[in-house]
Design a protein around this motif. Structure first.
Motif, mmCIF file in Angstrom:
data_model
loop_
_atom_site.group_PDB
_atom_site.id
_atom_site.type_symbol
_atom_site.label_atom_id
_atom_site.label_comp_id
_atom_site.label_asym_id
_atom_site.label_seq_id
_atom_site.Cartn_x
_atom_site.Cartn_y
_atom_site.Cartn_z
ATOM 1 N N SER A 60 0.813 -1.214 0.000
ATOM 2 C CA SER A 60 0.000 0.000 0.000
ATOM 3 C C SER A 60 0.846 1.265 0.000
ATOM 4 N N ARG A 61 2.020 1.187 0.588
ATOM 5 C CA ARG A 61 2.901 2.359 0.668
ATOM 6 C C ARG A 61 3.778 2.542 -0.569
ATOM 7 N N THR A 62 3.695 1.615 -1.509
ATOM 8 C CA THR A 62 4.479 1.703 -2.736
ATOM 9 C C THR A 62 3.879 2.769 -3.643
ATOM 10 N N ARG A 63 4.733 3.605 -4.188
ATOM 11 C CA ARG A 63 4.280 4.687 -5.061
ATOM 12 C C ARG A 63 3.490 4.120 -6.242
ATOM 13 N N GLY A 64 2.303 4.670 -6.478
ATOM 14 C CA GLY A 64 1.473 4.256 -7.589
ATOM 15 C C GLY A 64 0.425 3.217 -7.244
ATOM 16 N N VAL A 65 0.516 2.612 -6.068
ATOM 17 C CA VAL A 65 -0.463 1.596 -5.663
ATOM 18 C C VAL A 65 -1.697 2.293 -5.105
ATOM 19 N N THR A 66 -2.859 1.943 -5.650
ATOM 20 C CA THR A 66 -4.116 2.525 -5.172
ATOM 21 C C THR A 66 -4.849 1.589 -4.215
ATOM 22 N N ARG A 67 -4.689 0.275 -4.401
ATOM 23 C CA ARG A 67 -5.308 -0.713 -3.513
ATOM 24 C C ARG A 67 -4.400 -1.921 -3.386
ATOM 25 N N ALA A 68 -4.381 -2.475 -2.186
ATOM 26 C CA ALA A 68 -3.634 -3.717 -1.965
ATOM 27 C C ALA A 68 -4.382 -4.536 -0.922
ATOM 28 N N TYR A 69 -4.554 -5.798 -1.217
ATOM 29 C CA TYR A 69 -5.229 -6.714 -0.301
ATOM 30 C C TYR A 69 -4.492 -8.046 -0.330
ATOM 31 N N VAL A 70 -4.201 -8.595 0.839
ATOM 32 C CA VAL A 70 -3.562 -9.902 0.936
ATOM 33 C C VAL A 70 -4.549 -10.879 1.552
ATOM 34 N N ASN A 71 -4.825 -11.954 0.836
ATOM 35 C CA ASN A 71 -5.709 -13.010 1.324
ATOM 36 C C ASN A 71 -4.839 -14.044 2.039
ATOM 37 N N ARG A 72 -5.035 -14.177 3.326
ATOM 38 C CA ARG A 72 -4.214 -15.100 4.124
ATOM 39 C C ARG A 72 -4.448 -16.554 3.747
ATOM 40 N N ALA A 73 -5.686 -16.905 3.457
ATOM 41 C CA ALA A 73 -6.027 -18.301 3.176
ATOM 42 C C ALA A 73 -5.408 -18.790 1.871
ATOM 43 N N THR A 74 -5.438 -17.940 0.838
ATOM 44 C CA THR A 74 -4.906 -18.350 -0.467
ATOM 45 C C THR A 74 -3.455 -17.925 -0.673
ATOM 46 N N GLU A 75 -2.920 -17.118 0.257
ATOM 47 C CA GLU A 75 -1.559 -16.591 0.163
ATOM 48 C C GLU A 75 -1.337 -15.858 -1.158
#
Length: 108
Positions: A60-75
């Protein structure tokens, strides 16, 4: 002539005028402000998805990223970003900073 902003130097010269430079991904068909979506498989998460929040925060803190989601179950990390400001290698570097490894990106 190059300009310098708070985000860093801007090199003029790409065909679309966004200022990315001669290696601009916009020339491959994207336009300034366009959004790309990528899915990154993550490796090295512990039991219960340990490291997922750290990876999500780093992405999320990377320049240019608008959305980031990490799914724990599917890695898997699901990321939406501006191709004029960021690329898959920058996303993989963000995952490495979080202490995980990222596999080959899948675009959707």
């Amino acid at each position: 002539m190059d300009a310098v902003t708070a985000a860093g130097p801007i090199t003029r010269g790409c065909a679309c005028g966004c200022g990315c430079g001669p290696e601009c991904p916009c020339e491959a068909g994207a336009r300034p402000g366009a959004r790309c979506r990528v899915v990154l498989p993550l490796f090295g998460m512990g039991c219960g998805g340990a490291g997922a929040e750290t990876a999500e925060r780093s992405l999320s803190r990377t320049r240019g990223v608008t959305r980031a989601y990490v799914n724990r179950a599917t890695e898997m990390a699901y990321v939406e970003y501006d191709p004029c400001q960021c690329d898959a290698e920058a996303l993989k570097a963000a995952v490495r900073r979080a202490g995980l490894r990222a596999g080959a990106p899948g675009y959707r």
